[in-house]
Design an enzyme around this catalytic site. Sequence first.
Site, PDB file in Angstrom:
ATOM      1  CG  ASP A   1      -2.238   0.513   1.076  1.00 38.20           C
ATOM      2  OD1 ASP A   1      -2.353   1.602   0.497  1.00 38.20           O
ATOM      3  OD2 ASP A   1      -3.205  -0.144   1.513  1.00 38.20           O
TER       4      ASP A   1
ATOM      5  CD  GLU B   1      -8.888   4.289  -1.429  1.00 35.72           C
ATOM      6  OE1 GLU B   1      -9.767   3.984  -0.618  1.00 35.72           O
ATOM      7  OE2 GLU B   1      -8.002   5.125  -1.181  1.00 35.72           O
TER       8      GLU B   1
ATOM      9  CG  HIS C   1      -9.120  -1.276   4.529  1.00 35.01           C
ATOM     10  ND1 HIS C   1      -8.911  -1.299   3.167  1.00 35.01           N
ATOM     11  CD2 HIS C   1      -8.624  -0.094   4.952  1.00 35.01           C
ATOM     12  CE1 HIS C   1      -8.308  -0.181   2.787  1.00 35.01           C
ATOM     13  NE2 HIS C   1      -8.122   0.569   3.859  1.00 35.01           N
ATOM     14  CG  ASP C   2     -11.503   2.155   3.648  1.00 34.71           C
ATOM     15  OD1 ASP C   2     -11.043   2.184   4.807  1.00 34.71           O
ATOM     16  OD2 ASP C   2     -10.837   2.437   2.642  1.00 34.71           O
TER      17      ASP C   2
ATOM     18  CG  ASP D   1      -4.664   5.728   0.959  1.00 31.67           C
ATOM     19  OD1 ASP D   1      -5.478   4.835   1.246  1.00 31.67           O
ATOM     20  OD2 ASP D   1      -4.668   6.863   1.483  1.00 31.67           O
TER      21      ASP D   1
HETATM   22  C1  NOJ Z   1      -8.186   5.244   2.128  1.00 27.69           C
HETATM   23  C2  NOJ Z   1      -7.926   4.063   2.996  1.00 27.69           C
HETATM   24  O1  NOJ Z   1      -8.426   2.914   2.379  1.00 27.69           O
HETATM   25  C3  NOJ Z   1      -8.572   4.348   4.334  1.00 27.69           C
HETATM   26  O2  NOJ Z   1      -8.561   3.226   5.164  1.00 27.69           O
HETATM   27  C4  NOJ Z   1      -7.853   5.512   4.961  1.00 27.69           C
HETATM   28  O3  NOJ Z   1      -8.484   5.865   6.170  1.00 27.69           O
HETATM   29  C5  NOJ Z   1      -7.851   6.714   4.028  1.00 27.69           C
HETATM   30  N1  NOJ Z   1      -7.505   6.364   2.690  1.00 27.69           N
HETATM   31  C6  NOJ Z   1      -6.849   7.732   4.483  1.00 27.69           C
HETATM   32  O4  NOJ Z   1      -5.561   7.265   4.196  1.00 27.69           O
END
Ligand code: NOJ
Length: 534
Positions: free
Chosen positions: A101, A266, A327-328, A203
């Site tokens: 990542d 992402e 994970h979000d 990210d």
């Molecule tokens: C995206 C990530 O997937 C998330 O988990 C994170 O909180 C935010 N970016 C900030 O880095």
Amino acid sequence: MAQGGDNWWRDGIFYQIYPRSFQDSDGDGIGDLAGILRRLPYVKSLGVDAIWLSPIFPSPMADFGYDISDYTGIDPLFGTMEDFDALLAAAHDNGLKLILDLVPNHTSSQHPWFVESRSSRDNPKRDWYVWRDPAADGGVPNNWLSEFGGSAWQFDETTGQYYYHAFLAEQPDLNWRNPDVRAAIYDAMRFWLEKGVDGFRVDVIWHLIKDAEFRDNPPNPHYVEGRPPNERILTQYSTDQPEVHDVIAEMRRVTDAYRDRVLIGEIYLPLHRLMAYYGNDLTGAQMPFNFALLSTFWSARSIETIVEDYEEALPKGAWPNWVLGNHDRPRVASRIGPEQARVAAMLLLTLRGTPTLYYGDEIGMHQLAIAPEDVRDPFEKNVPGIGVGRDGCRTPMQWDASPAGGFSGVRPWLPLPEDHIHWNVANLEADSRSILSLYRRLIALRKASPALVAGDYHPIAAQGDLLVYRREAEGTAMIVVLNLGPDPIAVTTSAIRFGSEILLSTFLDREGERLEGVLDLRGNEGVVVMQPHI
Ligand code: NOJ
């Protein structure tokens, strides 16, 4: 399918591991690299081709590793650089690729770069971050909001200016208009590429460049009451600026200087804007993540529309990809229910495009309701009670029925659900018709089938709960027939030819069945059917 070569990320299947939650090896209740190494045989046994690890770098952990204080180290919580090297070597020995990542949009506020930057206005690193004078009334420079609640501007007493943070105040945004910032991050990328990592998931890549004039964002006319407060304004000037594509093309040149590496972005954007992230002449990310399935209404018509729109929008030569969980976002088994989770697995693994699986979805892990005293996620802490919390999809991997699920010998950093005594690897491995067995069979079927890996996609039907499509390559056609509801359906489409053979049912009990023009689908059943040779 071959694992090496240029096409590995097109032909392959990705598996996301959230390192805090996969396997604890040192008894602190938090997962680590040695734990992942120990569980590598399991990952390998799934049949996936690549592992993406959420951040493992030194971090104060304000956002669980997405706040990095050293881009080229390993956080002691996760182990040492030797542990990392051992994991990378073992992954490669097992034919698995390893993706890291990359979090280039922001650092931790404790990163030495930011410590320097905030120390004085004339510090050489001042311009590495986004500093602005207060507005005329002394308030924030503009109306931009943090994704995690409140203004995106934090006043800094020492130098009398505000710095910008799209996420937590502990995550100041880097200034990607500054060439030194770019060079520093590219160096960090090269550090890992030299070690042999196979690529990066980048990210919030669409956040990197902000409007040069810092204009106010417009209000969101479609804001829905009860949604996170940052959605009250659009992000027209704070994200997705045209210049970001030059940056991504530069990043791509960094990875392309090494053989067979992949750049994944992402990006949460509407389809037409997402497509730009493939870059001019495909010089951008090879895989701008396609998150459409994470939020779609679970109906045949919506899914077919999403797939068709996506397929049509793809630039020439661009390769598709699909994501069912991360994970979000809430776990798929809770979004659509445990019965449909099996159908969703079949969908993900039979669509055209690289699938990314999220750890634990293959054993039916659901979104855990987290008691207030167990909340760890800073998003939930800042914006409580409206369901934005991400802890529920980050709970420890459920390996067995023991109290901590085989994840740890002590109380884990997040709780496990009580029903992990059923939904665990040991139990489901012993059951040849479990969801875990289904995932393995689907992965094996996909990998053995050129039609599923690389074949064309043709929609056939989307009516009520019935979704049917064909995948076809090299004279072989597979028909995928999915029942998205609980009631049986008698499917009589002409696509189900006399003599077609069921290769797999989501219930794992119909393989080899020959069809005579009709397919009786049970409620919540999906099947892959092979058409007889024409
Ligand atoms: C995206 C990530 O997937 C998330 O988990 C994170 O909180 C935010 N970016 C900030 O880095």
